[in-house]
Design a protein around this motif. Sequence first.
Motif, PDB file in Angstrom:
ATOM      1  N   MET A  45     -11.189 -13.860 -38.967  1.00 34.47           N
ATOM      2  CA  MET A  45     -11.551 -15.254 -39.227  1.00 34.47           C
ATOM      3  C   MET A  45     -10.957 -15.709 -40.553  1.00 34.47           C
ATOM      4  SD  MET A  45     -15.365 -16.926 -39.687  1.00 34.47           S
ATOM      5  CE  MET A  45     -15.603 -16.331 -41.375  1.00 34.47           C
ATOM      6  N   GLN A  46     -10.333 -16.895 -40.469  1.00 32.15           N
ATOM      7  CA  GLN A  46      -9.704 -17.438 -41.666  1.00 32.15           C
ATOM      8  C   GLN A  46     -10.666 -18.453 -42.312  1.00 32.15           C
ATOM      9  OE1 GLN A  46      -6.018 -19.313 -40.592  1.00 32.15           O
ATOM     10  NE2 GLN A  46      -5.496 -19.902 -42.682  1.00 32.15           N
ATOM     11  N   ILE A  47     -10.806 -18.380 -43.632  1.00 34.91           N
ATOM     12  CA  ILE A  47     -11.592 -19.416 -44.318  1.00 34.91           C
ATOM     13  C   ILE A  47     -10.614 -20.452 -44.865  1.00 34.91           C
ATOM     14  CG2 ILE A  47     -13.147 -19.928 -46.248  1.00 34.91           C
ATOM     15  CD1 ILE A  47     -14.553 -17.314 -45.694  1.00 34.91           C
ATOM     16  N   VAL A  48     -10.766 -21.678 -44.433  1.00 37.31           N
ATOM     17  CA  VAL A  48      -9.866 -22.754 -44.856  1.00 37.31           C
ATOM     18  C   VAL A  48     -10.674 -23.715 -45.722  1.00 37.31           C
ATOM     19  CG1 VAL A  48      -8.430 -24.671 -44.039  1.00 37.31           C
ATOM     20  CG2 VAL A  48      -8.482 -22.530 -42.758  1.00 37.31           C
ATOM     21  N   THR A  49     -10.110 -24.087 -46.860  1.00 35.96           N
ATOM     22  CA  THR A  49     -10.853 -24.977 -47.765  1.00 35.96           C
ATOM     23  C   THR A  49     -10.145 -26.328 -47.961  1.00 35.96           C
ATOM     24  OG1 THR A  49      -9.755 -24.054 -49.707  1.00 35.96           O
ATOM     25  CG2 THR A  49     -11.839 -23.026 -49.058  1.00 35.96           C
ATOM     26  N   SER A  50      -8.929 -26.439 -47.437  1.00 29.54           N
ATOM     27  CA  SER A  50      -8.176 -27.681 -47.625  1.00 29.54           C
ATOM     28  C   SER A  50      -8.099 -28.460 -46.312  1.00 29.54           C
ATOM     29  CB  SER A  50      -6.763 -27.330 -48.114  1.00 29.54           C
ATOM     30  OG  SER A  50      -5.837 -28.274 -47.647  1.00 29.54           O
ATOM     31  N   PRO A  51      -8.528 -29.730 -46.302  1.00 26.69           N
ATOM     32  CA  PRO A  51      -8.421 -30.541 -45.087  1.00 26.69           C
ATOM     33  C   PRO A  51      -6.978 -30.654 -44.591  1.00 26.69           C
ATOM     34  CG  PRO A  51      -9.820 -31.633 -46.719  1.00 26.69           C
ATOM     35  CD  PRO A  51      -9.226 -30.443 -47.398  1.00 26.69           C
ATOM     36  N   VAL A  52      -6.024 -30.732 -45.512  1.00 29.05           N
ATOM     37  CA  VAL A  52      -4.613 -30.866 -45.112  1.00 29.05           C
ATOM     38  C   VAL A  52      -4.153 -29.614 -44.361  1.00 29.05           C
ATOM     39  CG1 VAL A  52      -2.248 -31.136 -46.011  1.00 29.05           C
ATOM     40  CG2 VAL A  52      -4.146 -32.375 -47.078  1.00 29.05           C
ATOM     41  N   GLU A  53      -4.539 -28.463 -44.886  1.00 31.70           N
ATOM     42  CA  GLU A  53      -4.203 -27.178 -44.263  1.00 31.70           C
ATOM     43  C   GLU A  53      -4.852 -27.078 -42.868  1.00 31.70           C
ATOM     44  OE1 GLU A  53      -2.300 -24.791 -45.154  1.00 31.70           O
ATOM     45  OE2 GLU A  53      -2.992 -23.101 -43.922  1.00 31.70           O
ATOM     46  N   LEU A  54      -6.109 -27.491 -42.784  1.00 30.44           N
ATOM     47  CA  LEU A  54      -6.818 -27.451 -41.497  1.00 30.44           C
ATOM     48  C   LEU A  54      -6.084 -28.317 -40.477  1.00 30.44           C
ATOM     49  CD1 LEU A  54      -9.444 -26.553 -39.963  1.00 30.44           C
ATOM     50  CD2 LEU A  54     -10.405 -28.768 -40.615  1.00 30.44           C
ATOM     51  N   GLN A  55      -5.683 -29.500 -40.897  1.00 31.31           N
ATOM     52  CA  GLN A  55      -5.009 -30.423 -39.987  1.00 31.31           C
ATOM     53  C   GLN A  55      -3.685 -29.845 -39.498  1.00 31.31           C
ATOM     54  OE1 GLN A  55      -4.212 -34.489 -41.482  1.00 31.31           O
ATOM     55  NE2 GLN A  55      -5.144 -35.134 -39.553  1.00 31.31           N
ATOM     56  N   LYS A  56      -2.979 -29.188 -40.406  1.00 28.34           N
ATOM     57  CA  LYS A  56      -1.685 -28.587 -40.048  1.00 28.34           C
ATOM     58  C   LYS A  56      -1.865 -27.546 -38.934  1.00 28.34           C
ATOM     59  CE  LYS A  56       0.964 -28.353 -44.026  1.00 28.34           C
ATOM     60  NZ  LYS A  56       1.306 -27.587 -45.228  1.00 28.34           N
ATOM     61  N   ILE A  57      -2.839 -26.683 -39.142  1.00 28.38           N
ATOM     62  CA  ILE A  57      -3.094 -25.620 -38.153  1.00 28.38           C
ATOM     63  C   ILE A  57      -3.469 -26.236 -36.806  1.00 28.38           C
ATOM     64  CG2 ILE A  57      -4.634 -23.688 -37.559  1.00 28.38           C
ATOM     65  CD1 ILE A  57      -4.997 -23.246 -40.615  1.00 28.38           C
ATOM     66  N   CYS A  58      -4.349 -27.240 -36.857  1.00 29.67           N
ATOM     67  CA  CYS A  58      -4.882 -27.801 -35.607  1.00 29.67           C
ATOM     68  C   CYS A  58      -3.840 -28.636 -34.867  1.00 29.67           C
ATOM     69  CB  CYS A  58      -6.145 -28.605 -35.880  1.00 29.67           C
ATOM     70  SG  CYS A  58      -7.491 -27.536 -36.414  1.00 29.67           S
ATOM     71  N   LEU A  59      -2.973 -29.320 -35.603  1.00 33.25           N
ATOM     72  CA  LEU A  59      -1.897 -30.074 -34.935  1.00 33.25           C
ATOM     73  C   LEU A  59      -0.981 -29.113 -34.186  1.00 33.25           C
ATOM     74  CD1 LEU A  59      -0.897 -32.853 -37.514  1.00 33.25           C
ATOM     75  CD2 LEU A  59      -1.828 -33.163 -35.206  1.00 33.25           C
TER      76      LEU A  59
END
Length: 282
Positions: free
Chosen positions: A1-15
């Motif tokens: 499990m990856q812990i993501v703290t940046s909304p921009v990073e989260l969006q990149k992964i999900c796109l």
Amino acid sequence: MQIVTSPVELQKICLKWRCEGIKVGIVPTMGYFHEGHKNLMRIAREKADKLIVSLFVNPTQFGENEDLDAYPSNHEGDAADAKALGADILFIPEPGSMYADDHATWVEVPQLAQGLCSATRPTHFRGVSTVVTKLLILTLPEYAVFGEKDWQQLAIIRRLTRDLNLPTTIINGPLIREKDGLAMSSRNAYLTQEEREQASHINAGIRAGAEAFEAGERNVEKLKDVIRAHWKQHLPLGKEDYLEFIDPDSIEPVSTITDKARCAVAVYVGKARLLDNWPFYL
Ligand code: AMP
């Protein structure tokens, strides 16, 4: 499990996932997990290829003098639980990263954000609607799972998802209770032992009303009398915020139960404001 703290990073992964046809399920939370949260994660895990759990104590849904600063927190335990339940990402946004200093855009569903929780928390659902919309745009999930404990919230989220054409199916998770009937809540941690014992009567009172309903009573004022009589006797530490019977979809109050209604309550017990709801369906 990856812990993501940046909304921009989260969006990149999900796109990237969305482009690859990978189906995401998200469970938005404010943390301090209990079985209610965990069950939502199980539901999302089963349906989706990737499970994202978000943990964000969203400041915009708290009013002044509410418990934002005191809200219980256990990031380590929560991370262990999310991992054990198969989460791929635990999103814990860095403070300040979800709202720019000059944030000025709000999502509101005024038709459904009337009465019930809005009466004492007038800006609450504006904060909830806005943060949920932001999370759904950031992650573009196939599924988002929300608990039936927060019935009005669920109705609002369903409506905003449809109205804004968000590409997500909203799934209801059942209300999970303690053995004595108390709806599980992170805020139950605020209760003293005596308050905790009495708090089980929030639900016991509603069930006394449900028994009267089963016996044929359809008049809402009479059903409220039964519930309040139970509370008066068994929940002296409680202070009613609201006790309403509503149409389950429109959230409008009803005075007679002709088809189906939801009994929705909020009761202050000590420092906690506790919610519950129950079906009164013919
Ligand atoms: P919270 O962390 O309290 O904001 O809740 C996050 C999600 O968990 C929301 O969708 C809540 O409705 C849901 N939830 C909280 N408590 C329960 C419960 N006892 N049963 C089912 N869902 C719950």
